[in-house]
Design a protein around this motif. Structure first.
Motif, PDB file in Angstrom:
ATOM      1  N   ALA A 239      44.125  34.509  40.222  1.00  0.00           N
ATOM      2  CA  ALA A 239      45.226  34.973  39.381  1.00  0.00           C
ATOM      3  C   ALA A 239      46.496  35.189  40.196  1.00  0.00           C
ATOM      4  N   GLY A 240      46.362  35.797  41.374  1.00  0.00           N
ATOM      5  CA  GLY A 240      47.531  36.061  42.199  1.00  0.00           C
ATOM      6  C   GLY A 240      48.162  34.816  42.780  1.00  0.00           C
ATOM      7  N   TRP A 241      47.395  33.750  42.893  1.00  0.00           N
ATOM      8  CA  TRP A 241      47.945  32.471  43.348  1.00  0.00           C
ATOM      9  C   TRP A 241      48.724  31.789  42.231  1.00  0.00           C
ATOM     10  N   VAL A 242      48.300  32.003  40.990  1.00  0.00           N
ATOM     11  CA  VAL A 242      48.899  31.284  39.872  1.00  0.00           C
ATOM     12  C   VAL A 242      50.256  31.874  39.499  1.00  0.00           C
ATOM     13  N   ARG A 243      50.326  33.207  39.423  1.00  0.00           N
ATOM     14  CA  ARG A 243      51.598  33.847  39.063  1.00  0.00           C
ATOM     15  C   ARG A 243      51.570  35.299  39.497  1.00  0.00           C
ATOM     16  N   GLU A 244      52.747  35.811  39.778  1.00  0.00           N
ATOM     17  CA  GLU A 244      52.848  37.180  40.275  1.00  0.00           C
ATOM     18  C   GLU A 244      52.529  38.196  39.189  1.00  0.00           C
ATOM     19  N   THR A 245      53.009  37.938  37.972  1.00  0.00           N
ATOM     20  CA  THR A 245      52.771  38.838  36.849  1.00  0.00           C
ATOM     21  C   THR A 245      51.996  38.099  35.771  1.00  0.00           C
ATOM     22  N   GLY A 246      50.851  38.630  35.399  1.00  0.00           N
ATOM     23  CA  GLY A 246      50.024  37.970  34.403  1.00  0.00           C
ATOM     24  C   GLY A 246      50.427  38.316  32.982  1.00  0.00           C
ATOM     25  N   SER A 247      49.623  37.873  32.048  1.00  0.00           N
ATOM     26  CA  SER A 247      49.846  38.201  30.641  1.00  0.00           C
ATOM     27  C   SER A 247      49.647  39.702  30.442  1.00  0.00           C
ATOM     28  N   ALA A 260      38.671  50.943  39.284  1.00  0.00           N
ATOM     29  CA  ALA A 260      37.212  51.020  39.343  1.00  0.00           C
ATOM     30  C   ALA A 260      36.635  50.440  40.625  1.00  0.00           C
ATOM     31  N   GLY A 261      37.313  49.462  41.214  1.00  0.00           N
ATOM     32  CA  GLY A 261      36.777  48.790  42.394  1.00  0.00           C
ATOM     33  C   GLY A 261      37.804  48.678  43.496  1.00  0.00           C
ATOM     34  N   ASN A 262      37.533  47.761  44.420  1.00  0.00           N
ATOM     35  CA  ASN A 262      38.410  47.648  45.584  1.00  0.00           C
ATOM     36  C   ASN A 262      38.764  46.203  45.895  1.00  0.00           C
ATOM     37  N   PHE A 263      38.892  45.356  44.878  1.00  0.00           N
ATOM     38  CA  PHE A 263      39.200  43.954  45.110  1.00  0.00           C
ATOM     39  C   PHE A 263      40.500  43.804  45.887  1.00  0.00           C
ATOM     40  N   THR A 264      41.539  44.505  45.455  1.00  0.00           N
ATOM     41  CA  THR A 264      42.830  44.378  46.121  1.00  0.00           C
ATOM     42  C   THR A 264      42.770  44.891  47.551  1.00  0.00           C
ATOM     43  N   ASP A 265      42.026  45.979  47.759  1.00  0.00           N
ATOM     44  CA  ASP A 265      41.900  46.511  49.123  1.00  0.00           C
ATOM     45  C   ASP A 265      41.220  45.515  50.054  1.00  0.00           C
ATOM     46  N   VAL A 266      40.201  44.817  49.538  1.00  0.00           N
ATOM     47  CA  VAL A 266      39.416  43.914  50.384  1.00  0.00           C
ATOM     48  C   VAL A 266      40.064  42.540  50.495  1.00  0.00           C
ATOM     49  N   TYR A 267      40.581  42.019  49.364  1.00  0.00           N
ATOM     50  CA  TYR A 267      41.050  40.638  49.325  1.00  0.00           C
ATOM     51  C   TYR A 267      42.543  40.504  49.039  1.00  0.00           C
ATOM     52  N   GLY A 268      43.273  41.601  49.031  1.00  0.00           N
ATOM     53  CA  GLY A 268      44.677  41.542  48.658  1.00  0.00           C
ATOM     54  C   GLY A 268      45.486  40.573  49.488  1.00  0.00           C
ATOM     55  N   ASP A 269      45.189  40.472  50.776  1.00  0.00           N
ATOM     56  CA  ASP A 269      45.948  39.562  51.626  1.00  0.00           C
ATOM     57  C   ASP A 269      45.686  38.103  51.277  1.00  0.00           C
ATOM     58  N   ILE A 270      44.506  37.804  50.737  1.00  0.00           N
ATOM     59  CA  ILE A 270      44.191  36.431  50.349  1.00  0.00           C
ATOM     60  C   ILE A 270      45.017  35.996  49.143  1.00  0.00           C
ATOM     61  N   LEU A 271      45.472  36.944  48.341  1.00  0.00           N
ATOM     62  CA  LEU A 271      46.210  36.616  47.128  1.00  0.00           C
ATOM     63  C   LEU A 271      47.617  36.101  47.407  1.00  0.00           C
ATOM     64  N   ASP A 314      39.404  38.602  34.973  1.00  0.00           N
ATOM     65  CA  ASP A 314      39.609  39.341  36.224  1.00  0.00           C
ATOM     66  C   ASP A 314      40.361  38.373  37.131  1.00  0.00           C
ATOM     67  N   ARG A 315      40.419  38.627  38.415  1.00  0.00           N
ATOM     68  CA  ARG A 315      41.303  37.804  39.244  1.00  0.00           C
ATOM     69  C   ARG A 315      40.736  36.437  39.602  1.00  0.00           C
ATOM     70  N   ILE A 316      39.531  36.128  39.139  1.00  0.00           N
ATOM     71  CA  ILE A 316      38.946  34.826  39.486  1.00  0.00           C
ATOM     72  C   ILE A 316      38.284  34.119  38.308  1.00  0.00           C
ATOM     73  N   HIS A 317      37.871  34.845  37.263  1.00  0.00           N
ATOM     74  CA  HIS A 317      37.134  34.252  36.153  1.00  0.00           C
ATOM     75  C   HIS A 317      38.031  34.105  34.925  1.00  0.00           C
ATOM     76  N   PHE A 318      37.720  33.097  34.096  1.00  0.00           N
ATOM     77  CA  PHE A 318      38.607  32.694  33.007  1.00  0.00           C
ATOM     78  C   PHE A 318      38.180  33.246  31.645  1.00  0.00           C
ATOM     79  N   THR A 319      39.159  33.353  30.770  1.00  0.00           N
ATOM     80  CA  THR A 319      38.915  33.575  29.352  1.00  0.00           C
ATOM     81  C   THR A 319      38.460  32.259  28.715  1.00  0.00           C
ATOM     82  N   ASP A 320      38.094  32.295  27.447  1.00  0.00           N
ATOM     83  CA  ASP A 320      37.762  31.057  26.741  1.00  0.00           C
ATOM     84  C   ASP A 320      38.965  30.116  26.722  1.00  0.00           C
TER      85      ASP A 320
END
Length: 335
Positions: A239-247, A260-271, A314-320
């Protein structure tokens, strides 16, 4: 009610059986795979644990038939290919590829939740005998190798770290002395983890992940050539690669997930966009050097999305909607 429960109620079904906190079926060689013969309104698996696909009321999978008598096409990768986030089997990438592909062949779902490139390749080699003739293989992958590249060297080894690998190595470690293993901190699960070395620089992580991915891609290339199948590697988007601000929905979900989690803390630099560009550059050069098609789908997806289009649960999985849109992009770049 939380935004996640309101906007993506199907995620509760995935979390029950298809996340680290759900049902992990430990297997030789693969480490883990999905539960077999699972049934629900959201996700269903066959006798080997592969997810069913569905198109025009026809259901099919790797292990349990339902395939056409002719050749098939194969979509391989990790949890995004498996379809985490899809509201039903008919809404996964493989299902939407079948529905949107005018050639009329079935696309098989060869996705493995939380797999790295070693596991993706192993899954294929262990199940190749189940397949009819394969005309095309698309590897929709790349993030997990990069995300796991920051694991300690003793976890990465020669074949790359895998998710939950600490459980594996802890289980193999020599037993601690009784005075330590029966301490109160261990008894209540609060033992302090040993210090780990600082992660490598981002460039070192990119180099490591790209080298490992290309090493396995060359084996895919050899297998595909032997089968007479066309092979394309597609670097999956974040998601962070596609656009800075999402829907609006994405912004609500991401904010809640960060709490709830720590995705940004762990992987924020990858975005960061610069990380994707450097990683894609290495992968493109390597793939082209071995004669394999490569696509960085992120710019194409960014161009196709409107500001209010809801692409990610979420930051990696898609909606329908997201799966349908990406399936059309895949068909555009591979045909």
């Amino acid at each position: 009610m939380t935004a996640r429960m309101t906007l993506t109620p199907q995620m509760a079904e995935y979390e029950q059986k298809f996340t680290d906190g759900g049902e992990v079926r430990w297997l030789p060689y693969l480490m883990y795979f999905h539960p077999t013969d699972y049934r629900s309104f959201v996700v269903n698996t066959d006798s080997a644990g592969f997810r069913y696909s569905e198109s025009l009321t026809t259901r099919y999978s790797v292990a349990d038939g339902g395939q056409s008598s002719g050749p098939v096409r194969l979509l391989a990768g990790s949890s995004t290919v498996f379809g985490i986030g899809a509201s039903a089997d008919s809404q996964t990438l493989a299902s939407r590829l079948t529905q949107n592909d005018p050639r009329g062949q079935h696309w098989l779902n060869f996705g493995g939740r939380s797999f790295n490139s070693t596991q993706e390749l192993t899954l294929f080699t262990l199940n190749k005998h189940r397949l009819p003739k394969v005309d095309e293989i698309v590897l929709f992958s790349g993030f997990n190798n990069l995300g796991l590249a920051r694991q300690p060297e003793n976890y990465r080894g020669e074949y790359g770290a895998f998710f939950n690998c600490h459980q594996f190595f802890d289980a193999l470690a020599p037993a601690e002395p009784a005075s330590t293993s029966w301490s109160l901190s261990n008894l209540f699960g609060k033992a302090q983890e040993p210090e780990r070395p600082a992660p490598q620089s981002m460039q070192e992580q990119i180099d490591y992940a790209a080298n490992l991915t290309l090493q396995h891609l060359d084996i895919w290339r050899a297998l595909a050539a032997d089968m007479g199948a066309k092979l394309t590697f597609i670097l999956q988007p974040l998601a962070g690669w596609v656009r800075e601000t999402g829907s609006p929905e994405e912004q609500q979900l991401f904010a809640e997930l960060d709490q709830a989690g720590n995705f940004t803390d762990v992987y924020g630099d990858i975005l960061q966009t610069s990380v994707r560009e450097a990683y894609a550059h290495r992968l493109r050069a390597g793939a082209q050097g071995m004669g394999v098609g490569f696509v960085d789908i992120t710019p194409l997806l960014a161009e196709a999305l409107g500001p209010d289009d809801w692409q990610f649960v979420d930051r990696i999985h898609f909606t329908d909607f997201g799966n349908d849109l990406v399936s059309k992009l895949i068909l555009d770049v591979t045909r």
